[in-house]
Design a protein around this motif. Sequence first.
Motif, short mmCIF file in Angstrom:
data_model
loop_
_atom_site.label_atom_id
_atom_site.label_comp_id
_atom_site.label_asym_id
_atom_site.label_seq_id
_atom_site.Cartn_x
_atom_site.Cartn_y
_atom_site.Cartn_z
N VAL A 295 26.67 28.64 1.01
CA VAL A 295 25.96 29.55 0.12
C VAL A 295 26.36 30.99 0.44
O VAL A 295 26.60 31.81 -0.46
CB VAL A 295 24.44 29.38 0.24
CG1 VAL A 295 23.71 30.42 -0.60
CG2 VAL A 295 24.03 27.98 -0.18
N LEU A 296 26.45 31.32 1.73
CA LEU A 296 26.86 32.67 2.12
C LEU A 296 28.26 32.98 1.59
O LEU A 296 28.51 34.08 1.09
CB LEU A 296 26.87 32.79 3.64
CG LEU A 296 25.50 32.92 4.33
CD1 LEU A 296 25.68 32.88 5.83
CD2 LEU A 296 24.82 34.19 3.89
N GLN A 297 29.15 32.03 1.72
CA GLN A 297 30.50 32.25 1.24
C GLN A 297 30.52 32.51 -0.26
O GLN A 297 31.22 33.39 -0.75
CB GLN A 297 31.39 31.05 1.58
CG GLN A 297 31.80 31.00 3.04
CD GLN A 297 32.73 29.85 3.32
OE1 GLN A 297 32.33 28.69 3.24
NE2 GLN A 297 33.97 30.17 3.63
N ALA A 298 29.73 31.73 -1.00
CA ALA A 298 29.69 31.90 -2.45
C ALA A 298 29.09 33.24 -2.84
O ALA A 298 29.53 33.88 -3.79
CB ALA A 298 28.88 30.77 -3.08
N LEU A 299 28.07 33.67 -2.09
CA LEU A 299 27.39 34.92 -2.42
C LEU A 299 28.25 36.14 -2.15
O LEU A 299 28.33 37.07 -2.95
CB LEU A 299 26.10 35.04 -1.62
CG LEU A 299 24.90 34.24 -2.10
CD1 LEU A 299 23.75 34.41 -1.13
CD2 LEU A 299 24.48 34.67 -3.49
N PHE A 300 28.91 36.16 -1.01
CA PHE A 300 29.56 37.38 -0.57
C PHE A 300 31.06 37.23 -0.35
O PHE A 300 31.70 38.10 0.24
CB PHE A 300 28.91 37.88 0.73
CG PHE A 300 27.45 38.21 0.56
CD1 PHE A 300 27.05 39.23 -0.28
CD2 PHE A 300 26.48 37.49 1.22
CE1 PHE A 300 25.72 39.54 -0.44
CE2 PHE A 300 25.14 37.79 1.07
CZ PHE A 300 24.75 38.82 0.24
N ASP A 301 31.65 36.14 -0.82
CA ASP A 301 33.10 35.95 -0.72
C ASP A 301 33.58 36.05 0.73
O ASP A 301 34.62 36.65 1.03
CB ASP A 301 33.84 36.98 -1.57
CG ASP A 301 33.30 37.05 -2.99
OD1 ASP A 301 33.29 36.01 -3.65
OD2 ASP A 301 32.89 38.15 -3.41
N LEU A 302 32.80 35.48 1.67
CA LEU A 302 33.16 35.55 3.08
C LEU A 302 34.28 34.57 3.40
O LEU A 302 34.35 33.47 2.86
CB LEU A 302 31.95 35.23 3.95
CG LEU A 302 30.70 36.09 3.79
CD1 LEU A 302 29.64 35.66 4.80
CD2 LEU A 302 31.03 37.56 3.97
N THR A 303 35.14 34.98 4.32
CA THR A 303 36.11 34.04 4.87
C THR A 303 35.37 33.14 5.86
O THR A 303 34.26 33.47 6.30
CB THR A 303 37.24 34.79 5.59
OG1 THR A 303 36.68 35.44 6.75
CG2 THR A 303 37.88 35.83 4.69
N PRO A 304 35.94 32.00 6.25
CA PRO A 304 35.27 31.14 7.24
C PRO A 304 34.95 31.90 8.54
O PRO A 304 33.89 31.70 9.13
CB PRO A 304 36.29 30.02 7.47
CG PRO A 304 37.02 29.92 6.17
CD PRO A 304 37.14 31.34 5.68
N ALA A 305 35.88 32.77 8.98
CA ALA A 305 35.63 33.53 10.21
C ALA A 305 34.48 34.50 10.02
O ALA A 305 33.62 34.66 10.90
CB ALA A 305 36.89 34.28 10.62
#
Length: 364
Positions: A295-305
Motif C-alpha cells: 500500500v505504501l508503495q502504491a501511495l507514494f511510489d516508493l522503491t523496495p529500499a
Amino acid sequence: MDEPAALIDEIYEASFVPERWPELLDKFARLVDALGGYIFTVSRGASAWTASDSMAPHLKAFMEDGWVPINTRAPRAEALGHPGFISDLDVYTLEELETEPIYRDFLRPRGLGWACGTHIRLPTQDVLSINVERRLGRGPFERECVQLLDGFRPHLARAVMVGARLGLAQACAVADTLEALGLPAVLLGAHGQALALNKLVQSMIPDVVQDRTNRLTLVEPAADKLLQTSLSALELGQLHRAAIQSILLKGDHKNPPAIAHLVPITGSARDIFALVHSALIITPVAKAAMPAGDVLQALFDLTPAEQRVFTGIAAGRTLRQIAETGGTSYDTVRVQLKSIFAKAGVSRQAELVALSARLGSLAR
C-alpha cells in the motif's frame, strides 16, 4: 475556387470521430500542395497532437527532442491574434528564417520549412493550432492558398468546438462514475483547472479544495505547493519524473486526514480532444496501524529500499539500526529517507511516523 463539399462533410464527421483527423489532415494538405497536416495544443505546451501519417514522425521527434520550449512559431502566431490562416512570412522576415533555430536546426534538415496555420481557442481556454507543412523546395504558401484554407476555417472551428464539448461531457461522466465508486474526484485540464467535479469533492469546497480560475488548489499551503510541482511536471509531459503524485492532507477538527492522488490521464496521442490531463482523487484516511508495504508503495511510489526505510522509521528504529538490518550504509539510508520525504510531502521523521498512523485504513 469552391470548397469541396465532401471535405467539409469529413471535417464535421471528424468532430465526432477523432480517429478521422489524420486522414482528413492529409486531404486538407493536398489541397494546397503541402506534405501533410497536424494539430497540437498550444496552451498545453504542445503535449497533445495529431497528424497525418506523413507528418507524424516529424511531430513525434519535435515533442521528444525538446523543441517545444525553443519553438517561437506558435507564440508569435498567437500574438498576432489573426482570425484566419497565416504563413511563415506573416510571422518572420526572410532574414529571421535563416537564423531561427526551429527552422535552421530542425525543419530544414528534414526538408521542411514552409507552414500555414491558424489558432482556435476552445471553451476550456486551451488553444488548438491547425497547420499544413510544405517541403522546403516547394516554397512558401501563396496568398491564394491561404485564402483557400481560410474558407475552411469556420467549419474547422465548429468541428473543434463540438469535439471539445464532447470531451467535457465525457469528463463529467467519468467524474460521476468515480462518485459511484465512493471516490471524491475532480478531473483537471492542462494547467490544473477543474473541468468536472463530482458531488463528493464538491462537499470538500472550500475547506479542503478550492476551485479557482487559474487552477484547482488545496487549502493546506504545503500540500498545494506539492500539487503545483506535479501539475507543472505534468504540463511538460514529465510527471513520470516528478517525485510527488500522492500528497498528504493533514486535516483539522472538521476534516479527517486524507491522501490526494494526482493520476495522469494518458491515452492515444491522436485523441486531440481528450481535454482531461489528470484526475485528483482524494481518499480520507483514519488513524490506525501501519499499512502494508505494498500500500505504501502504491501511495507514494516508493522503491523496495525506500519502503523498508519507511517501515523502519514507523516502527521507531533509528537510521543506523535500519542500515545495519538492511546491510547497507548509514549514508545510503539518509539519501533514501530524503527521497521518502519528497514523495510523501513531509520534512521530518516525526511527520513520517504520524503519516503512517493515518494510513492504516487503506491497508484493510
